[in-house]
Design a protein around this motif. Structure first.
Motif, mmCIF file in Angstrom:
data_model
loop_
_atom_site.group_PDB
_atom_site.id
_atom_site.type_symbol
_atom_site.label_atom_id
_atom_site.label_comp_id
_atom_site.label_asym_id
_atom_site.label_seq_id
_atom_site.Cartn_x
_atom_site.Cartn_y
_atom_site.Cartn_z
ATOM 1 N N GLN A 100 -15.723 20.977 -43.054
ATOM 2 C CA GLN A 100 -15.664 22.373 -43.457
ATOM 3 C C GLN A 100 -14.490 22.695 -44.377
ATOM 4 O O GLN A 100 -14.495 23.744 -45.025
ATOM 5 C CB GLN A 100 -15.566 23.270 -42.216
ATOM 6 C CG GLN A 100 -16.830 23.307 -41.377
ATOM 7 C CD GLN A 100 -17.951 24.076 -42.047
ATOM 8 O OE1 GLN A 100 -18.495 23.673 -43.064
ATOM 9 N NE2 GLN A 100 -18.303 25.208 -41.475
ATOM 10 N N GLU A 103 -10.444 26.772 -47.897
ATOM 11 C CA GLU A 103 -11.721 26.442 -47.259
ATOM 12 C C GLU A 103 -11.687 26.753 -45.768
ATOM 13 O O GLU A 103 -12.680 27.226 -45.197
ATOM 14 C CB GLU A 103 -12.040 24.960 -47.481
ATOM 15 C CG GLU A 103 -12.383 24.588 -48.912
ATOM 16 C CD GLU A 103 -13.753 25.103 -49.315
ATOM 17 O OE1 GLU A 103 -14.715 24.836 -48.587
ATOM 18 O OE2 GLU A 103 -13.842 25.783 -50.355
ATOM 19 N N ASN A 118 -14.389 29.303 -44.399
ATOM 20 C CA ASN A 118 -15.477 28.767 -43.582
ATOM 21 C C ASN A 118 -15.267 28.931 -42.082
ATOM 22 O O ASN A 118 -16.248 28.961 -41.323
ATOM 23 C CB ASN A 118 -15.691 27.289 -43.903
ATOM 24 C CG ASN A 118 -16.166 27.063 -45.316
ATOM 25 O OD1 ASN A 118 -16.801 27.932 -45.909
ATOM 26 N ND2 ASN A 118 -15.842 25.911 -45.876
ATOM 27 N N ARG A 145 -15.552 34.185 -41.908
ATOM 28 C CA ARG A 145 -16.989 34.399 -41.778
ATOM 29 C C ARG A 145 -17.386 35.410 -40.705
ATOM 30 O O ARG A 145 -18.208 36.302 -40.976
ATOM 31 C CB ARG A 145 -17.694 33.061 -41.524
ATOM 32 C CG ARG A 145 -17.965 32.279 -42.795
ATOM 33 C CD ARG A 145 -18.704 31.003 -42.477
ATOM 34 N NE ARG A 145 -19.001 30.248 -43.680
ATOM 35 C CZ ARG A 145 -19.599 29.062 -43.682
ATOM 36 N NH1 ARG A 145 -19.956 28.510 -42.524
ATOM 37 N NH2 ARG A 145 -19.843 28.435 -44.810
ATOM 38 N N TYR A 154 -25.145 29.500 -41.898
ATOM 39 C CA TYR A 154 -23.926 28.935 -41.326
ATOM 40 C C TYR A 154 -24.245 27.739 -40.430
ATOM 41 O O TYR A 154 -23.530 26.721 -40.449
ATOM 42 C CB TYR A 154 -23.169 29.993 -40.537
ATOM 43 C CG TYR A 154 -22.652 31.140 -41.370
ATOM 44 C CD1 TYR A 154 -22.464 31.000 -42.747
ATOM 45 C CD2 TYR A 154 -22.353 32.378 -40.795
ATOM 46 C CE1 TYR A 154 -21.987 32.048 -43.505
ATOM 47 C CE2 TYR A 154 -21.873 33.421 -41.556
ATOM 48 C CZ TYR A 154 -21.689 33.260 -42.910
ATOM 49 O OH TYR A 154 -21.222 34.310 -43.674
ATOM 50 N N HIS A 169 -21.110 18.403 -47.387
ATOM 51 C CA HIS A 169 -20.438 19.708 -47.455
ATOM 52 C C HIS A 169 -21.291 20.673 -48.255
ATOM 53 O O HIS A 169 -21.796 20.341 -49.302
ATOM 54 C CB HIS A 169 -19.069 19.540 -48.110
ATOM 55 C CG HIS A 169 -18.219 20.765 -47.989
ATOM 56 N ND1 HIS A 169 -18.323 21.830 -48.845
ATOM 57 C CD2 HIS A 169 -17.257 21.108 -47.097
ATOM 58 C CE1 HIS A 169 -17.435 22.756 -48.515
ATOM 59 N NE2 HIS A 169 -16.788 22.346 -47.454
#
Length: 240
Positions: free
Chosen positions: A132, A150, A154, A158, A231, A240
């Motif tokens: 992730q 990231e 992620n 979120r 997700y 990824h």
């Protein structure tokens, strides 16, 4: 009576959550109770609703290999949110449950646990963190900048954006309906004269916005579940 309500802390949105759960359970229990090769009307509606979430959200987004285990959650989530959203336009209720942010963040946290749990189960804890946070093909000093970004995007942000999207739409729509309804009433009953015509126009806009809100209520339930599926798909993907 009021003291008991205060101590117990039971609010209208809490009762609506329970009512929505009962409605969803009762509706689909009744739809699946008498299964037949040639479905009746209720079974036909139930199968169509299930197929909509199963195929257009679960299978198309997560993929044919892994989607089945997540369909019950996505299906329940969609109709639970939809019923709670529709409460905003049902007479004598007329309050969207998810215009209270705490209700939405609870759902977002549950979704966060599920998709991160799915990713950890597939890749392992450290493998999932790498999956992730480390973009493929990126090496060297650039990772010092990208990995924290990231991770924030992620892992941390979120659930916040997931909740805010639903909450803000339900809250804003509810405020608009109140504005046009009460504003029109005030202009007609208190101002009178030429203002009464503006009040009538406000009521016309109230009806138009109420009809538009029904579409928005459906779309927001769909988007919330669609993002959940995305997700989950990203969490269990090999790349990824």
């Amino acid at each position: 009576m009021f003291g008991q309500e205060f101590v117990l802390g039971v609010t209208k949105p809490m009762l609506q959550l329970v009512l929505a759960a009962v409605i969803v359970f009762a509706l689909f229990w009744a739809a699946s109770r008498h299964k037949a090769m040639v479905p009746g009307r209720l079974q036909f509606v139930g199968e169509g609703a299930y197929g909509f979430v199963r195929n257009s959200v679960g299978r198309d987004i997560i993929g044919a290999h892994d989607f089945a285990r997540y369909v019950p959650y996505l299906f329940t989530l969609f109709f639970f949110i939809l019923v709670n959203n529709l409460f905003a336009t049902i007479p004598f209720i007329q309050f969207p449950t998810f215009s209270r942010s705490g209700m939405v963040y609870s759902l977002a946290i549950l979704s966060w646990i599920i998709y991160n749990g799915a990713g950890i189960k597939r890749h392992g804890f450290f493998g999932y963190l790498k999956h992730q946070t480390v973009p493929p093909g990126i090496k060297g000093p650039m990772l010092i900048l990208l990995v924290p970004l990231e991770f924030m995007s992620n892992i941390l942000v979120r659930p916040v954006t997931l909740a805010l999207r639903l909450f803000c739409n339900m809250f804003a729509g509810h405020l608009l309906l109140i504005l046009f309804a009460l504003g029109g009433e005030y202009l007609i009953t208190e101002m009178g004269g030429a203002y009464a015509a503006v009040g009538l126009l406000s009521w016309v806009l109230f009806i138009a916005v109420a009809l538009l809100e029904v579409l928005i209520q459906f779309l927001q339930a769909y988007v919330f579940v669609l993002l959940n599926a995305m997700y989950i798909s990203g969490a269990i993907a090999e790349e990824h």
